[in-house]
Design an enzyme around this catalytic site. Structure first.
Site, mmCIF file in Angstrom:
data_model
loop_
_atom_site.group_PDB
_atom_site.id
_atom_site.type_symbol
_atom_site.label_atom_id
_atom_site.label_comp_id
_atom_site.label_asym_id
_atom_site.label_seq_id
_atom_site.Cartn_x
_atom_site.Cartn_y
_atom_site.Cartn_z
ATOM 1 N N HIS A 136 -5.568 5.965 -68.472
ATOM 2 C CA HIS A 136 -4.589 4.899 -68.215
ATOM 3 C C HIS A 136 -3.269 5.196 -68.915
ATOM 4 O O HIS A 136 -2.193 5.217 -68.299
ATOM 5 C CB HIS A 136 -5.199 3.576 -68.697
ATOM 6 C CG HIS A 136 -4.221 2.446 -68.812
ATOM 7 N ND1 HIS A 136 -4.556 1.266 -69.419
ATOM 8 C CD2 HIS A 136 -2.929 2.298 -68.438
ATOM 9 C CE1 HIS A 136 -3.518 0.447 -69.385
ATOM 10 N NE2 HIS A 136 -2.515 1.057 -68.803
ATOM 11 N N GLU A 137 -3.333 5.449 -70.213
ATOM 12 C CA GLU A 137 -2.107 5.637 -70.982
ATOM 13 C C GLU A 137 -1.428 6.970 -70.678
ATOM 14 O O GLU A 137 -0.198 7.074 -70.732
ATOM 15 C CB GLU A 137 -2.415 5.539 -72.476
ATOM 16 C CG GLU A 137 -2.931 4.169 -72.916
ATOM 17 C CD GLU A 137 -1.975 3.038 -72.566
ATOM 18 O OE1 GLU A 137 -0.752 3.280 -72.483
ATOM 19 O OE2 GLU A 137 -2.451 1.908 -72.379
ATOM 20 N N HIS A 140 0.754 6.198 -67.743
ATOM 21 C CA HIS A 140 1.990 5.526 -68.145
ATOM 22 C C HIS A 140 2.970 6.509 -68.775
ATOM 23 O O HIS A 140 4.169 6.509 -68.458
ATOM 24 C CB HIS A 140 1.678 4.415 -69.154
ATOM 25 C CG HIS A 140 1.147 3.161 -68.528
ATOM 26 N ND1 HIS A 140 1.656 2.626 -67.380
ATOM 27 C CD2 HIS A 140 0.139 2.325 -68.925
ATOM 28 C CE1 HIS A 140 1.000 1.519 -67.078
ATOM 29 N NE2 HIS A 140 0.060 1.316 -67.997
#
Length: 485
Positions: A136-137, A140
């Site tokens: 997820h990160e 980003h």
């Protein structure tokens, strides 16, 4: 305690700062710039491809935001309807049940450690959460670098017992870029990359037989990997780790799915019988007292017998005859039958004798050559819950029988949790990715219709309030469904 000490406070805080640590009640956080160069390398790799990749993710994230609201709304109505009924339906009837940020559906997993998640599965559960958070990160961070937003660092945290990850972006840069660029960054995390992770895990799970083909073969039976100590299959003539189950009754077993399917069929259908000739029946049976159990079934053997079972059969004159017979001799001597018609062969008088057992109890013949067949008497589901199996059989003795099971289980957790987190984070709710996706979406689409920015912000606030209430209602009812029932 350390911060309250005049002599240790300064050195303690310097030590935390040096190693990028942050400690607070129930929360441990570590941040570093060690991976910044790698993140910048990823963010500048093939700009056109990344632009297309994150643009597709942006479209998916917007669709997921609307879809998650519809899904949660339908789930809430289904859960409320189920609560109002006296006989709750099966758990699989619900499309989604949110429990502490974890969803449950045919794709997702409902899991609360200590409530309905076994201790043996905690490693898979938390590892899958950590991997999902890191992916997820990373999404980003790479998207932010692609959109020329300064990247300050990457970190990992533990909140109570739940692990996770985060990226530190320069907020001023993030606010200066266009709403469409912001959407690419906000949608790149759990909504898009966790969805891709779930799809990739599904592909690995689907192709696992081909991936492990040089080391393991499949389609020959279900390999026993664990037998619980309290399992009815445990014993000198039971199942052992390394045994290969090839059939249950007359149901062939080629893999774990067949094992589960056969047990399900055996549980739903009536008990099968076995063909015994009239001469053999007269030779093996012995007089015994017949009495009825509380559920109406008949017992005709001594309660102390570990080898004999009461069988029922019928002849032309009487349809309710009973005989106490040695179970193994009956089963190994005759074929499976349902009625006397199935036993007519070579004009030898034969009967179809059926075990007279309590309701839901079954006599199951489990073949695991070269060992003698296991005869199991009990509920089929008890056998399913206490025996762990694998469809993968090692080609060499030094290969682990647990490795395919570990890979399978971890992939299933990644599919479940990544799908769940993708759905939940798409919800327009405070503190989730859906909040920033919604704000950027409104700025990108309504700037010409609602000219005043405070009005757009008010509209976004009301939508977020409704989305938060919807998610909170699902969480509350989900917790109640797990813990109260």
């Amino acid at each position: 305690v350390l911060q309250s000490s005049n002599s240790l406070k300064a050195s303690y805080e310097d030590w935390l700062l040096t190693y990028g640590l942050s400690v607070s009640p129930f929360h441990l956080r570590w941040q570093t710039a060690l991976f910044n160069r790698q993140f910048y390398s990823w963010g500048r790799w093939k700009p056109k491809f990344l632009y297309l990749w994150f643009s597709v993710g942006m479209v998916f994230g917007i669709i997921a935001m609307f879809g998650s609201v519809i899904l949660l709304g339908k789930t809430l109505l289904q859960t409320l309807a189920q609560m109002l009924t006296e006989a709750p339906g099966a758990q699989n009837d619900r499309m989604l049940q949110v429990v502490v940020s974890v969803a449950s559906s045919d794709l997702c997993l409902r899991a609360v450690p200590g409530v309905n998640l076994p201790v043996s599965q905690l490693t898979y559960f938390f590892s899958a959460i950590l991997v999902s958070g890191v992916i997820h990160e990373v999404g980003h961070g790479v998207a932010a670098i692609r959109e020329q937003v300064r990247f300050n660092g990457f970190g990992i945290f533990i909140f109570i017992v739940y692990p996770g990850a985060f990226v530190d972006l320069f907020t001023t840069h993030l606010q200066l870029i266009s709403p469409v660029q912001q959407l690419r960054i906000f949608c790149a995390g759990r909504v898009w990359h966790n969805f891709v992770l779930g799809v990739a895990s599904f592909m690995v799970l689907f192709l696992l037989p081909a991936i492990l083909f040089p080391f393991y073969y499949t389609g020959v039976g279900a390999l026993v990997t664990e037998v619980a100590e309290d399992s009815p299959a445990n014993g000198p003539r039971g199942l052992f780790v390394g045994d290969l189950v090839t059939s249950l009754q007359d149901c062939p077993v080629y893999n774990v799915e067949d094992w589960n399917s056969c047990l399900g069929d055996i549980s739903e259908k009536s008990q099968v019988g076995y063909c015994v000739s009239a001469a053999t029946l007269q030779q093996l049976s012995f007089p015994a007292r017949v009495y009825r159990r509380l559920d109406g079934t008949v017992e005709c053997c001594s309660n102390n017998s570990l080898t004999d079972i009461c069988f029922s059969y019928s002849n032309k004159l009487d349809s309710h005859l009973y005989a106490c017979l040695p179970a193994r001799k009956v089963i190994e001597a005759g074929k499976v039958c349902r009625t006397n018609q199935d036993c007519h062969k070579d004009f030898v008088p034969s009967f179809c004798v059926t075990p007279s057992l309590e309701n839901q109890t079954r006599l199951i013949r489990v073949k695991h050559p070269p060992h003698i067949d296991m005869l199991y008497v009990g509920h089929p589901m008890h056998l399913q819950y206490t025996v762990s199996l694998s469809s993968f059989v090692p080609r060499q003795n030094f290969l682990s029988i647990d490795l395919p099971v570990v890979i399978e289980t971890f992939c299933k957790y990644l599919i479940s949790l990544s799908g769940a987190l993708a759905v939940i984070n798409a919800v327009p709710c405070f503190a989730l990715d859906g909040q920033w996706i919604l704000n950027s979406f409104l700025e990108a689409t309504l700037s010409s219709l609602i000219v005043e920015k405070p009005n757009r912000e008010l509209l976004g606030f009301l939508i977020l309030l409704a989305g938060s209430a919807l998610l909170a209602a699902n969480v509350a009812l989900g917790l109640w469904m797990v813990t109260a029932r």
